[in-house]
Enzyme design. Sequence first.
Site, PDB file in Angstrom:
ATOM      1  N   HIS A   2      53.741-152.806   2.131  1.00  0.00           N
ATOM      2  CA  HIS A   2      55.150-152.049   2.963  1.00  0.00           C
ATOM      3  C   HIS A   2      54.284-150.945   2.972  1.00  0.00           C
ATOM      4  CE1 HIS A   2      58.325-149.884   3.356  1.00  0.00           C
ATOM      5  NE2 HIS A   2      58.985-150.993   2.960  1.00  0.00           N
ATOM      6  N   HIS A   7      58.829-158.835   7.854  1.00  0.00           N
ATOM      7  CA  HIS A   7      60.371-158.221   7.654  1.00  0.00           C
ATOM      8  C   HIS A   7      60.951-159.041   6.737  1.00  0.00           C
ATOM      9  CE1 HIS A   7      63.123-154.507   7.987  1.00  0.00           C
ATOM     10  NE2 HIS A   7      63.540-154.580   9.491  1.00  0.00           N
ATOM     11  N   ASP A   9      61.177-158.029  -1.179  1.00  0.00           N
ATOM     12  CA  ASP A   9      61.453-159.560  -1.149  1.00  0.00           C
ATOM     13  C   ASP A   9      60.692-160.591  -2.176  1.00  0.00           C
ATOM     14  OD1 ASP A   9      61.150-158.416   2.660  1.00  0.00           O
ATOM     15  OD2 ASP A   9      62.719-159.585   1.833  1.00  0.00           O
TER      16      ASP A   9
HETATM   17  C1  SDX Z   1      60.491-155.527   4.404  1.00  0.00           C
HETATM   18  O1  SDX Z   1      59.983-151.131   6.077  1.00  0.00           O
HETATM   19  C2  SDX Z   1      60.399-151.378   5.447  1.00  0.00           C
HETATM   20  O2  SDX Z   1      61.324-150.020   5.103  1.00  0.00           O
HETATM   21  C3  SDX Z   1      60.912-153.106   5.441  1.00  0.00           C
HETATM   22  C4  SDX Z   1      62.074-153.063   3.635  1.00  0.00           C
HETATM   23  C5  SDX Z   1      63.290-152.788   4.575  1.00  0.00           C
HETATM   24  O3  SDX Z   1      64.354-152.663   3.370  1.00  0.00           O
HETATM   25  O4  SDX Z   1      63.953-152.915   5.283  1.00  0.00           O
HETATM   26  O5  SDX Z   1      60.963-152.631   2.884  1.00  0.00           O
HETATM   27  C6  SDX Z   1      62.284-155.085   3.832  1.00  0.00           C
HETATM   28  O6  SDX Z   1      60.591-156.095   5.456  1.00  0.00           O
HETATM   29  C7  SDX Z   1      59.054-155.392   3.453  1.00  0.00           C
HETATM   30  C8  SDX Z   1      57.807-156.125   3.499  1.00  0.00           C
HETATM   31  C9  SDX Z   1      58.239-157.735   3.271  1.00  0.00           C
HETATM   32  N1  SDX Z   1      57.171-158.170   4.205  1.00  0.00           N
HETATM   33  C10 SDX Z   1      56.824-159.079   3.856  1.00  0.00           C
HETATM   34  O7  SDX Z   1      56.386-159.413   2.711  1.00  0.00           O
HETATM   35  C11 SDX Z   1      55.378-159.475   4.399  1.00  0.00           C
HETATM   36  C12 SDX Z   1      53.829-159.326   3.734  1.00  0.00           C
HETATM   37  N2  SDX Z   1      53.373-157.920   4.246  1.00  0.00           N
HETATM   38  C13 SDX Z   1      52.407-157.491   4.533  1.00  0.00           C
HETATM   39  O8  SDX Z   1      52.262-158.262   6.076  1.00  0.00           O
HETATM   40  C14 SDX Z   1      52.253-155.877   5.130  1.00  0.00           C
HETATM   41  O9  SDX Z   1      52.400-155.681   4.348  1.00  0.00           O
HETATM   42  C15 SDX Z   1      54.017-155.286   5.983  1.00  0.00           C
HETATM   43  C16 SDX Z   1      53.877-156.116   7.185  1.00  0.00           C
HETATM   44  C17 SDX Z   1      54.642-155.329   5.031  1.00  0.00           C
HETATM   45  C18 SDX Z   1      53.345-154.276   6.373  1.00  0.00           C
HETATM   46  O10 SDX Z   1      51.694-153.750   6.811  1.00  0.00           O
HETATM   47  P1  SDX Z   1      51.369-152.231   7.541  1.00  0.00           P
HETATM   48  O11 SDX Z   1      51.814-151.208   7.316  1.00  0.00           O
HETATM   49  O12 SDX Z   1      51.007-152.564   9.202  1.00  0.00           O
HETATM   50  O13 SDX Z   1      49.605-152.491   6.972  1.00  0.00           O
HETATM   51  P2  SDX Z   1      48.411-153.624   7.611  1.00  0.00           P
HETATM   52  O14 SDX Z   1      49.266-154.962   7.855  1.00  0.00           O
HETATM   53  O15 SDX Z   1      48.207-152.525   8.910  1.00  0.00           O
HETATM   54  O16 SDX Z   1      47.569-153.686   6.052  1.00  0.00           O
HETATM   55  C19 SDX Z   1      47.330-152.198   5.759  1.00  0.00           C
HETATM   56  C20 SDX Z   1      46.007-152.908   4.611  1.00  0.00           C
HETATM   57  C21 SDX Z   1      45.421-154.148   5.499  1.00  0.00           C
HETATM   58  O17 SDX Z   1      43.552-154.066   4.327  1.00  0.00           O
HETATM   59  P3  SDX Z   1      43.228-153.567   5.594  1.00  0.00           P
HETATM   60  O18 SDX Z   1      42.471-154.964   6.669  1.00  0.00           O
HETATM   61  O19 SDX Z   1      42.675-152.689   6.518  1.00  0.00           O
HETATM   62  O20 SDX Z   1      41.428-154.200   4.505  1.00  0.00           O
HETATM   63  O21 SDX Z   1      46.147-153.340   3.440  1.00  0.00           O
HETATM   64  C22 SDX Z   1      46.295-154.997   3.645  1.00  0.00           C
HETATM   65  C23 SDX Z   1      45.788-155.231   5.090  1.00  0.00           C
HETATM   66  O22 SDX Z   1      44.995-156.135   4.358  1.00  0.00           O
HETATM   67  N3  SDX Z   1      47.654-155.330   3.483  1.00  0.00           N
HETATM   68  C24 SDX Z   1      47.664-156.842   2.008  1.00  0.00           C
HETATM   69  C25 SDX Z   1      48.824-156.859   2.046  1.00  0.00           C
HETATM   70  N4  SDX Z   1      49.916-155.786   3.353  1.00  0.00           N
HETATM   71  C26 SDX Z   1      48.683-155.222   3.937  1.00  0.00           C
HETATM   72  N5  SDX Z   1      46.622-157.011   1.566  1.00  0.00           N
HETATM   73  C27 SDX Z   1      47.304-158.459   1.444  1.00  0.00           C
HETATM   74  N6  SDX Z   1      48.629-158.886   0.988  1.00  0.00           N
HETATM   75  C28 SDX Z   1      49.505-158.196   1.738  1.00  0.00           C
HETATM   76  N7  SDX Z   1      51.066-158.286   1.750  1.00  0.00           N
END
Ligand code: SDX
Length: 385
Positions: free
Chosen positions: A267, A220, A322
């Site tokens: 996201h 997050h 971010d």
């Molecule tokens: C913020 O919710 C909000 O509005 C938050 C926010 C706000 O203003 O409050 O926007 C601020 O928190 C932004 C997010 C910051 N976090 C990150 O940058 C961390 C990296 N991102 C990921 O960990 C992920 O994208 C999340 C946590 C943000 C979202 O995760 P989800 O919705 O649970 O998605 P998931 O982890 O289940 O992934 C779904 C697929 C997967 O592929 P498969 O394994 O199913 O094949 O997408 C892929 C993941 O591998 N994936 C990524 C990825 N994020 C998702 N692959 C590579 N890099 C990534 N960052």
Amino acid sequence: MPTVAGGLEGVVFTETGVCFIDGTVGHLLYRGYDIQDVAEHLSFEEVAYLLWLGKLPNRQELETLHGQFAAERDIPSIAYDVIDALPPNTVPMDGLRTVVSFLSGTDPELDDNSADANYRKAVRLTAKAPTIMAAVHRRHFGLDPVIPQPTGSLAYNFLYMLSGQEPDEFVAQTLDVALTLHAEHGMNASTFAGRVTVATLADMYAGVTSAIGALKGPLHGGANAVVLKMLQEIGDPDHARDYVNNVISGDYVVPGMAPRRVPGFGHRVYKAFDPRAIVLRGMSKKLGERAGDSRWVDISNAVVEACAAAGLNEKGIYPNVDFFSASSYYTMGIPESLFTPVFAIARMTGWTAHIIEQQSDNRLIRPRADYIGEKGLKVVPIDQR
Ligand code: SDX
């Protein structure tokens, strides 16, 4: 039993008038105003007023809010004593969470959850968060706190309290836009944590303490600091492609991030470019040109290209808020340890706006879980176990 929605994905638990997000096209509205319009034309103080009261302030109303912020900006001397007593290795987000929690005991309206009292507490918390953060940061380096000025914006005063010097006007104005972009974002994890907390009729300080705890995590608000670590490790735009491919394949994990995750990408809601990242990308470019050092935004853009080449865009994975805030804050001279605290300072407005909304039409938030454990077991005496 309904199917389990992992991470509550797609679950709608309430109605809100604070924020609208269409993640398929990257559309974000604060109280009906498009984020591009908001970022270009509204100050952070105007955004705070809009989120709390649902309308734009006129000049008189804005002046009044500026006066309220100025009156509430400082913290009681006993709060500085608490900051002095923090263990030396306390990270700034934990310092903020601790002092906010402590300040609950100083607020005479703590247990008054009326809209008017909640508005006044929202002003106090938003005005004080930068003061707390700057004092915690300076104490870590053995420096005395800088008392906030009665004039100037919240962004200006934060930079002033950090350094003790009059900040560069362009940097203060740029930080003001960054705060606006981070102010509110619907039912994100930290806002939801705050709403769950106050839905028990616990007070706003309790809700904000829960929210600060949730924002800290690298999935997050903690992601922006991890993005900077990645940019520093990459070191040169030409190294981005190999680095990104190693992360995606799992051959390398960015310190502080989950495996196979590129920090600042992906996201739960956006499956397109986060509209805030678009504004921050331009901001980072301008900051780099002005500082004569575009290295960090160049590496960031090389990461964007590398992720596209690796097929992430096809999976709906794009930069989020971010990603470009890391190079922007770094080039502004904000210490990495304060990247997430800056996010918290901004989001204090969104958290408190949602807390006001929750308590104006409240119902306890209590989902269920699908039990998959054993049943019908019999207790045996301890000597037979
Ligand atoms: C913020 O919710 C909000 O509005 C938050 C926010 C706000 O203003 O409050 O926007 C601020 O928190 C932004 C997010 C910051 N976090 C990150 O940058 C961390 C990296 N991102 C990921 O960990 C992920 O994208 C999340 C946590 C943000 C979202 O995760 P989800 O919705 O649970 O998605 P998931 O982890 O289940 O992934 C779904 C697929 C997967 O592929 P498969 O394994 O199913 O094949 O997408 C892929 C993941 O591998 N994936 C990524 C990825 N994020 C998702 N692959 C590579 N890099 C990534 N960052």
